[in-house]
Write a protein that holds these residues in place. Structure first.
Motif, PDB file in Angstrom:
ATOM      1  N   CYS A  19       0.824  -1.213   0.000  1.00  0.00           N
ATOM      2  CA  CYS A  19       0.000   0.000   0.000  1.00  0.00           C
ATOM      3  C   CYS A  19       0.854   1.258   0.000  1.00  0.00           C
ATOM      4  CB  CYS A  19      -0.945  -0.023   1.202  1.00  0.00           C
ATOM      5  SG  CYS A  19      -2.291  -1.222   1.054  1.00  0.00           S
ATOM      6  N   ALA A  20       1.993   1.222   0.698  1.00  0.00           N
ATOM      7  CA  ALA A  20       2.888   2.381   0.697  1.00  0.00           C
ATOM      8  C   ALA A  20       3.408   2.652  -0.700  1.00  0.00           C
ATOM      9  CB  ALA A  20       4.045   2.154   1.665  1.00  0.00           C
ATOM     10  N   LEU A  21       3.723   1.587  -1.444  1.00  0.00           N
ATOM     11  CA  LEU A  21       4.192   1.786  -2.813  1.00  0.00           C
ATOM     12  C   LEU A  21       3.086   2.359  -3.693  1.00  0.00           C
ATOM     13  CD1 LEU A  21       6.227   1.594  -5.071  1.00  0.00           C
ATOM     14  CD2 LEU A  21       5.591  -0.817  -5.356  1.00  0.00           C
ATOM     15  N   ALA A  22       1.871   1.825  -3.565  1.00  0.00           N
ATOM     16  CA  ALA A  22       0.757   2.358  -4.350  1.00  0.00           C
ATOM     17  C   ALA A  22       0.529   3.838  -4.048  1.00  0.00           C
ATOM     18  CB  ALA A  22      -0.508   1.555  -4.070  1.00  0.00           C
ATOM     19  N   ALA A  23       0.614   4.197  -2.762  1.00  0.00           N
ATOM     20  CA  ALA A  23       0.434   5.596  -2.374  1.00  0.00           C
ATOM     21  C   ALA A  23       1.550   6.470  -2.930  1.00  0.00           C
ATOM     22  CB  ALA A  23       0.380   5.705  -0.853  1.00  0.00           C
ATOM     23  N   ASP A  24       2.801   6.001  -2.851  1.00  0.00           N
ATOM     24  CA  ASP A  24       3.927   6.754  -3.403  1.00  0.00           C
ATOM     25  C   ASP A  24       3.781   6.952  -4.914  1.00  0.00           C
ATOM     26  OD1 ASP A  24       5.073   6.885  -0.904  1.00  0.00           O
ATOM     27  OD2 ASP A  24       6.552   5.301  -1.276  1.00  0.00           O
ATOM     28  N   PRO A  57       2.226  -3.782 -11.761  1.00  0.00           N
ATOM     29  CA  PRO A  57       0.936  -3.082 -11.780  1.00  0.00           C
ATOM     30  C   PRO A  57      -0.190  -4.111 -11.843  1.00  0.00           C
ATOM     31  CG  PRO A  57       1.998  -2.944 -13.932  1.00  0.00           C
ATOM     32  CD  PRO A  57       2.957  -3.648 -13.026  1.00  0.00           C
ATOM     33  N   SER A  58      -0.989  -4.176 -10.795  1.00  0.00           N
ATOM     34  CA  SER A  58      -2.023  -5.208 -10.697  1.00  0.00           C
ATOM     35  C   SER A  58      -3.033  -5.184 -11.843  1.00  0.00           C
ATOM     36  CB  SER A  58      -2.757  -5.083  -9.361  1.00  0.00           C
ATOM     37  OG  SER A  58      -1.859  -5.186  -8.272  1.00  0.00           O
ATOM     38  N   PRO A  59      -3.428  -4.021 -12.391  1.00  0.00           N
ATOM     39  CA  PRO A  59      -4.444  -4.042 -13.452  1.00  0.00           C
ATOM     40  C   PRO A  59      -3.986  -4.717 -14.739  1.00  0.00           C
ATOM     41  CG  PRO A  59      -4.294  -1.868 -12.453  1.00  0.00           C
ATOM     42  CD  PRO A  59      -3.111  -2.653 -11.972  1.00  0.00           C
ATOM     43  N   LEU A  60      -2.680  -4.714 -15.036  1.00  0.00           N
ATOM     44  CA  LEU A  60      -2.195  -5.179 -16.329  1.00  0.00           C
ATOM     45  C   LEU A  60      -2.498  -6.668 -16.510  1.00  0.00           C
ATOM     46  CD1 LEU A  60      -0.697  -4.464 -18.929  1.00  0.00           C
ATOM     47  CD2 LEU A  60       1.442  -5.072 -17.769  1.00  0.00           C
ATOM     48  N   GLY A  61      -3.361  -6.964 -17.470  1.00  0.00           N
ATOM     49  CA  GLY A  61      -3.738  -8.339 -17.745  1.00  0.00           C
ATOM     50  C   GLY A  61      -4.829  -8.891 -16.854  1.00  0.00           C
ATOM     51  N   ILE A  97      -4.555   3.418  -9.040  1.00  0.00           N
ATOM     52  CA  ILE A  97      -3.282   2.686  -9.040  1.00  0.00           C
ATOM     53  C   ILE A  97      -3.346   1.537  -8.047  1.00  0.00           C
ATOM     54  CG2 ILE A  97      -0.835   2.843  -8.407  1.00  0.00           C
ATOM     55  CD1 ILE A  97      -0.933   5.751  -9.459  1.00  0.00           C
ATOM     56  N   THR A  98      -3.013   0.352  -8.527  1.00  0.00           N
ATOM     57  CA  THR A  98      -2.890  -0.822  -7.660  1.00  0.00           C
ATOM     58  C   THR A  98      -1.545  -1.479  -7.929  1.00  0.00           C
ATOM     59  OG1 THR A  98      -5.271  -1.175  -7.869  1.00  0.00           O
ATOM     60  CG2 THR A  98      -3.994  -2.928  -6.853  1.00  0.00           C
ATOM     61  N   SER A  99      -0.789  -1.713  -6.869  1.00  0.00           N
ATOM     62  CA  SER A  99       0.545  -2.292  -6.985  1.00  0.00           C
ATOM     63  C   SER A  99       0.582  -3.667  -6.326  1.00  0.00           C
ATOM     64  CB  SER A  99       1.583  -1.391  -6.305  1.00  0.00           C
ATOM     65  OG  SER A  99       1.525  -0.079  -6.809  1.00  0.00           O
ATOM     66  N   THR A 100       1.229  -4.611  -6.988  1.00  0.00           N
ATOM     67  CA  THR A 100       1.490  -5.926  -6.406  1.00  0.00           C
ATOM     68  C   THR A 100       2.939  -5.940  -5.951  1.00  0.00           C
ATOM     69  OG1 THR A 100      -0.032  -6.939  -7.982  1.00  0.00           O
ATOM     70  CG2 THR A 100       1.427  -8.415  -6.772  1.00  0.00           C
ATOM     71  N   TYR A 101       3.150  -6.074  -4.634  1.00  0.00           N
ATOM     72  CA  TYR A 101       4.507  -6.013  -4.094  1.00  0.00           C
ATOM     73  C   TYR A 101       4.684  -7.087  -3.020  1.00  0.00           C
ATOM     74  CZ  TYR A 101       8.691  -4.385  -1.736  1.00  0.00           C
ATOM     75  OH  TYR A 101       9.946  -4.324  -1.199  1.00  0.00           O
ATOM     76  N   PRO A 102       5.833  -7.807  -3.074  1.00  0.00           N
ATOM     77  CA  PRO A 102       6.834  -7.795  -4.144  1.00  0.00           C
ATOM     78  C   PRO A 102       6.331  -8.552  -5.367  1.00  0.00           C
ATOM     79  CG  PRO A 102       7.412  -9.432  -2.505  1.00  0.00           C
ATOM     80  CD  PRO A 102       6.200  -8.709  -1.971  1.00  0.00           C
ATOM     81  N   VAL A 103       7.182  -8.645  -6.394  1.00  0.00           N
ATOM     82  CA  VAL A 103       6.755  -9.250  -7.652  1.00  0.00           C
ATOM     83  C   VAL A 103       6.238 -10.663  -7.433  1.00  0.00           C
ATOM     84  CG1 VAL A 103       7.574 -10.107  -9.873  1.00  0.00           C
ATOM     85  CG2 VAL A 103       8.212  -7.804  -9.116  1.00  0.00           C
ATOM     86  N   SER A 112      -6.752   5.537  -5.220  1.00  0.00           N
ATOM     87  CA  SER A 112      -6.989   6.420  -6.362  1.00  0.00           C
ATOM     88  C   SER A 112      -7.334   7.811  -5.867  1.00  0.00           C
ATOM     89  CB  SER A 112      -8.110   5.880  -7.263  1.00  0.00           C
ATOM     90  OG  SER A 112      -9.386   6.229  -6.775  1.00  0.00           O
ATOM     91  N   ALA A 113      -7.254   8.756  -6.797  1.00  0.00           N
ATOM     92  CA  ALA A 113      -7.650  10.136  -6.507  1.00  0.00           C
ATOM     93  C   ALA A 113      -8.085  10.790  -7.801  1.00  0.00           C
ATOM     94  CB  ALA A 113      -6.505  10.925  -5.876  1.00  0.00           C
ATOM     95  N   THR A 114      -8.889  11.820  -7.661  1.00  0.00           N
ATOM     96  CA  THR A 114      -9.304  12.623  -8.810  1.00  0.00           C
ATOM     97  C   THR A 114      -8.530  13.938  -8.800  1.00  0.00           C
ATOM     98  OG1 THR A 114     -11.497  11.619  -8.836  1.00  0.00           O
ATOM     99  CG2 THR A 114     -11.250  13.720  -9.966  1.00  0.00           C
TER     100      THR A 114
END
Length: 283
Positions: A19-24, A57-61, A97-103, A112-114
């Motif tokens: 979550c910290a990575l997604a926020a960054d 990036p979690s959305p990809l695929g 933005i959604t991040s999968t960490y670690p790979v 997300s934000a507007t």
């Protein structure tokens, strides 16, 4: 409750990292929101930044989604696909933005934000600030012993009091080792309904608020969701954890979002958005 994953302290530690990575990443991309930028360029920046930090990036695929981020402009409620569209003055854009960490065997962090592109109209200011406050109100309902329905009820009460509507077709969700998992978290409904919140539960709150009606429709690409009446819409999102003390916002950011949190009208304090909107119109 048996289908809802309750995270151990070790799992929560990993969730905090994702979550910290997604926020960054969201803070990073906020510095690039300006007229003349394409949504595909936003996608490239997010994709490259994510990979550079040993994440995916979690959305990809995901279920066939073709890009690494969702970019939803103006009347697009959610799941906008990045492409050649150029941002122009007066647009509003949600970047999800959604991040999968670690790979390998990672956890998912989602936020997300507007953002405002240039100078927004009073109508755009209203819907963005109502949506921002709706997320804050939703987070305030998170506590052990409360009900998931409390979140949506509070959001709906506030949004409708401002003359806005809450999207019904898309909701928040559990998240962790999977991108989407139980429980569903509606942004509308009745208090004291749905699952009881328990320490260790992790889910997103992501109200989609429309200036017009709440009805939506999906384009032929099977992803892009529009307001049926083509009215403006805005969304903000956090991933939160239920704790013994209350709520931990896992995607809490370390800096302000440019073109969203750093604008004069974003600091509304306890004023209702209706009052703020009247103030803006009188200015």
């Amino acid at each position: 409750m048996s289908s809802i994953e309750l995270m151990s302290p070790g799992m929560l530690k990993k969730m905090r990292e994702a979550c910290a990575l997604a926020a960054d990443t969201l803070v990073m991309i906020s510095g690039h929101i300006r007229p003349g930028v394409t949504t595909d360029h936003i996608n490239t920046l997010v994709h490259d930044y994510t990979l550079a930090h040993n994440a995916l990036p979690s959305p990809l695929g995901y279920r066939g989604f073709p890009k690494s981020v969702c970019t939803s402009l103006n009347e697009v409620v959610c799941h906008g696909i990045p492409g050649p569209r150029v941002l122009v003055d007066g647009d509003i854009i949600n970047v999800d933005i959604t991040s999968t960490y670690p790979v390998k065997r990672g956890f998912h962090g989602d936020n997300s934000a507007t953002f405002y592109v240039g100078e927004p109209s009073p109508e755009a200011r209203k819907i963005v600030e109502v949506s921002r406050r709706c997320l804050e109100i939703g987070v305030e309902q998170v506590r052990p012993g409360g009900r998931i329905g409390d979140i949506g009820a509070a959001i709906q009460e506030y949004a409708e009091a401002q003359g806005c509507s809450v999207v019904r077709d898309y909701v928040g969700h559990g998240i962790g080792r999977s991108f989407h998992m139980p429980p569903n978290v509606p942004h509308f409904g009745q208090r004291n309904t749905l699952q009881r919140m328990t320490p260790g539960m992790v889910f997103t709150i992501e109200p989609m608020i429309n200036i017009g009606g709440y009805e939506c429709e999906v384009l032929a690409d099977q992803w892009t969701v529009l307001t049926r009446d083509r009215s403006l819409t805005a969304q903000f999102e956090h991933t939160v954890a239920v704790t013994r003390e209350g709520c931990e916002v896992l995607t809490q950011r370390q800096g302000l979002l440019n073109h969203s949190e750093d604008v004069p009208w974003a600091d509304l304090g306890p004023l209702t958005c209706a009052h703020a909107y009247a103030r803006l119109r009188a200015a």
